[in-house]
Design a protein around this motif. Structure first.
Motif, PDB file in Angstrom:
ATOM      1  N   ARG A 155       9.245   2.001   2.417  1.00 39.64           N
ATOM      2  CA  ARG A 155       8.434   2.276   3.720  1.00 39.64           C
ATOM      3  C   ARG A 155       6.996   1.631   3.166  1.00 39.64           C
ATOM      4  O   ARG A 155       5.983   2.710   3.513  1.00 39.64           O
ATOM      5  CB  ARG A 155       8.586   3.390   4.050  1.00 39.64           C
ATOM      6  N   ARG A 156       6.597   0.703   2.608  1.00 39.86           N
ATOM      7  CA  ARG A 156       5.343   0.287   1.996  1.00 39.86           C
ATOM      8  C   ARG A 156       5.042  -1.030   2.727  1.00 39.86           C
ATOM      9  O   ARG A 156       5.840  -1.984   2.643  1.00 39.86           O
ATOM     10  CB  ARG A 156       5.225   0.427   0.582  1.00 39.86           C
ATOM     11  N   ARG A 174      -0.013   0.652  -1.347  1.00 39.63           N
ATOM     12  CA  ARG A 174       0.065   2.268  -1.176  1.00 39.63           C
ATOM     13  C   ARG A 174       0.142   2.532   0.130  1.00 39.63           C
ATOM     14  O   ARG A 174       0.350   3.857   0.294  1.00 39.63           O
ATOM     15  CB  ARG A 174      -0.792   2.873  -2.034  1.00 39.63           C
ATOM     16  N   HIS A 175      -0.254   1.528   1.192  1.00 33.32           N
ATOM     17  CA  HIS A 175      -0.018   2.061   2.368  1.00 33.32           C
ATOM     18  C   HIS A 175       1.183   1.896   3.200  1.00 33.32           C
ATOM     19  O   HIS A 175       2.055   0.891   3.141  1.00 33.32           O
ATOM     20  CB  HIS A 175      -0.908   0.963   3.412  1.00 33.32           C
ATOM     21  N   GLY A 176       1.681   3.216   3.719  1.00 34.95           N
ATOM     22  CA  GLY A 176       3.213   3.354   4.222  1.00 34.95           C
ATOM     23  C   GLY A 176       3.267   2.747   5.493  1.00 34.95           C
ATOM     24  O   GLY A 176       2.181   2.174   6.313  1.00 34.95           O
ATOM     25  N   PHE A 177       4.290   2.730   6.194  1.00 32.55           N
ATOM     26  CA  PHE A 177       4.744   2.289   7.736  1.00 32.55           C
ATOM     27  C   PHE A 177       6.022   2.889   7.826  1.00 32.55           C
ATOM     28  O   PHE A 177       6.678   3.235   7.040  1.00 32.55           O
ATOM     29  CB  PHE A 177       4.522   0.762   7.670  1.00 32.55           C
ATOM     30  N   GLU A 178       5.931   2.997   9.236  1.00 28.14           N
ATOM     31  CA  GLU A 178       7.441   3.541   9.911  1.00 28.14           C
ATOM     32  C   GLU A 178       8.156   2.420  10.892  1.00 28.14           C
ATOM     33  O   GLU A 178       7.125   2.130  11.802  1.00 28.14           O
ATOM     34  CB  GLU A 178       7.214   4.795  10.640  1.00 28.14           C
ATOM     35  N   PRO A 179       9.064   1.795  10.534  1.00 30.20           N
ATOM     36  CA  PRO A 179       9.700   0.639  11.453  1.00 30.20           C
ATOM     37  C   PRO A 179      10.104   1.296  12.912  1.00 30.20           C
ATOM     38  O   PRO A 179      10.254   2.504  13.035  1.00 30.20           O
ATOM     39  CB  PRO A 179      10.756   0.343  10.706  1.00 30.20           C
ATOM     40  N   PRO A 180       9.807   0.493  13.974  1.00 32.71           N
ATOM     41  CA  PRO A 180      10.169   0.857  15.334  1.00 32.71           C
ATOM     42  C   PRO A 180      11.507   1.411  15.267  1.00 32.71           C
ATOM     43  O   PRO A 180      12.427   0.676  14.716  1.00 32.71           O
ATOM     44  CB  PRO A 180       9.537  -0.452  16.163  1.00 32.71           C
ATOM     45  N   ASP A 181      11.950   2.216  16.036  1.00 35.25           N
ATOM     46  CA  ASP A 181      13.084   2.514  16.385  1.00 35.25           C
ATOM     47  C   ASP A 181      14.085   1.408  16.904  1.00 35.25           C
ATOM     48  O   ASP A 181      13.607   0.898  17.779  1.00 35.25           O
ATOM     49  CB  ASP A 181      13.359   3.824  17.173  1.00 35.25           C
TER      50      ASP A 181
END
Length: 286
Positions: A155-156, A174-181
């Motif tokens: 999740r980077r 180092r920046h994270g992300f959350e993929p769309p559902d």
């Protein structure tokens, strides 16, 4: 080969080459190892000192080969080879991502036998990657794919260096992300492949969408119901290819309503095929 490999590593690589290509000459071995012929002979000597019977013969048909009964060490994969193997297996057997699948079980054993640093990447690639839907599409570089898969698994976000539509380098940040559902990356990409090009395409079919859809590639555009049939709306940068390779393969009657470039390309194709049936030279149909 990398210039910083140890003599032992190069000797093992020489052993792999002789296993796959019996009769390899000193010159050929040197070329594959990236060394001089003198160094290649030295690595053959290291193998012999280790008790591995490497036989040789001089002359036009000479070379090196392994003696009968040679007990070979375990197969060793480089990182690129391991990742390429995983991608090839998934392409040929998409179910191999499942450990219960026969091929998937065998692939799991191969991954478990890999060194930890290589095996970790191969396992992540197997878990998160999927086979390309188009079996004739270009295959990405295994290292680039692995870097993107590793970033997605962690999740980077990544920094991408690219040239036109080719990724050249991937750097994880180092920046994270959350993929769309519910995101399907392949479907999301394909949905946009048939839009935004300079030449519009509009093709009407008499058959219902359910029958036509299996023959429509995503880059051709999107199907929409229209009366008892359907209409394909998209765009292309190459009308001739669109008509000759895509439309010609659809086994349903169709009518090209637009745009003018696609209509002209379809007319040229029809004239060429008609000339072929009439026995006229292709030039007469243009």
């Amino acid at each position: 080969m990398p210039a910083d490999l140890s003599p032992t590593a190069r000797a093992l690589r020489a052993l792999e080459i002789l296993q796959v290509r019996p009769g390899t000459t000193a010159g050929q071995l040197a070329e594959r190892l990236g060394v001089t012929e003198r160094a290649a002979r030295r690595y053959v000597g290291i193998l012999r000192e280790a008790g591995i019977p490497v036989e040789s013969a001089r002359g036009l048909h000479g070379g090196y080969w392994l003696g009968r009964g040679t007990r070979l060490p375990p197969v060793v994969f480089t990182q690129a080879e391991a990742l390429g193997l995983v991608m090839a297996v998934l392409d040929g057997q998409p179910a191999a991502s499942d450990a219960d699948d026969l091929v998937g079980s065998a692939l799991g054993k191969v991954i478990q036998a890999l060194p930890e640093s290589v095996g970790r990447q191969a396992a992540a690639l197997r878990e998160h990657a999927s086979a390309a839907p188009d079996r004739y599409s270009a295959r990405p570089d295994p290292a680039t794919t692995s870097a993107l898969v590793a970033a997605a698994a962690a999740r980077r976000r990544v920094l991408v260096t690219y040239r036109v539509d080719r990724v050249r380098a991937v750097q994880q940040t180092r920046h994270g992300f959350e993929p769309p559902d519910g995101l399907d990356p392949v479907a999301a990409l394909e949905e946009n492949l048939g839009t935004g090009w300079e030449f519009p395409a509009r093709v009407a079919f008499d058959a219902p969408p359910a029958e036509v859809a299996p023959w429509i590639r995503p880059p051709m555009g999107r199907l929409h119901p229209s009366g008892d049939g359907c209409v394909l709306i998209g765009s292309t940068s190459n009308p001739a290819m669109y008509a000759q390779e895509w439309l010609a393969s659809v086994p349903f009657a169709f009518r090209v309503d637009g745009g003018p470039e696609l209509r002209a390309a379809t007319a040229a194709l029809a004239a060429r095929l008609a000339a072929a049936m009439a026995g006229q030279p292709p030039a007469a149909a243009t």
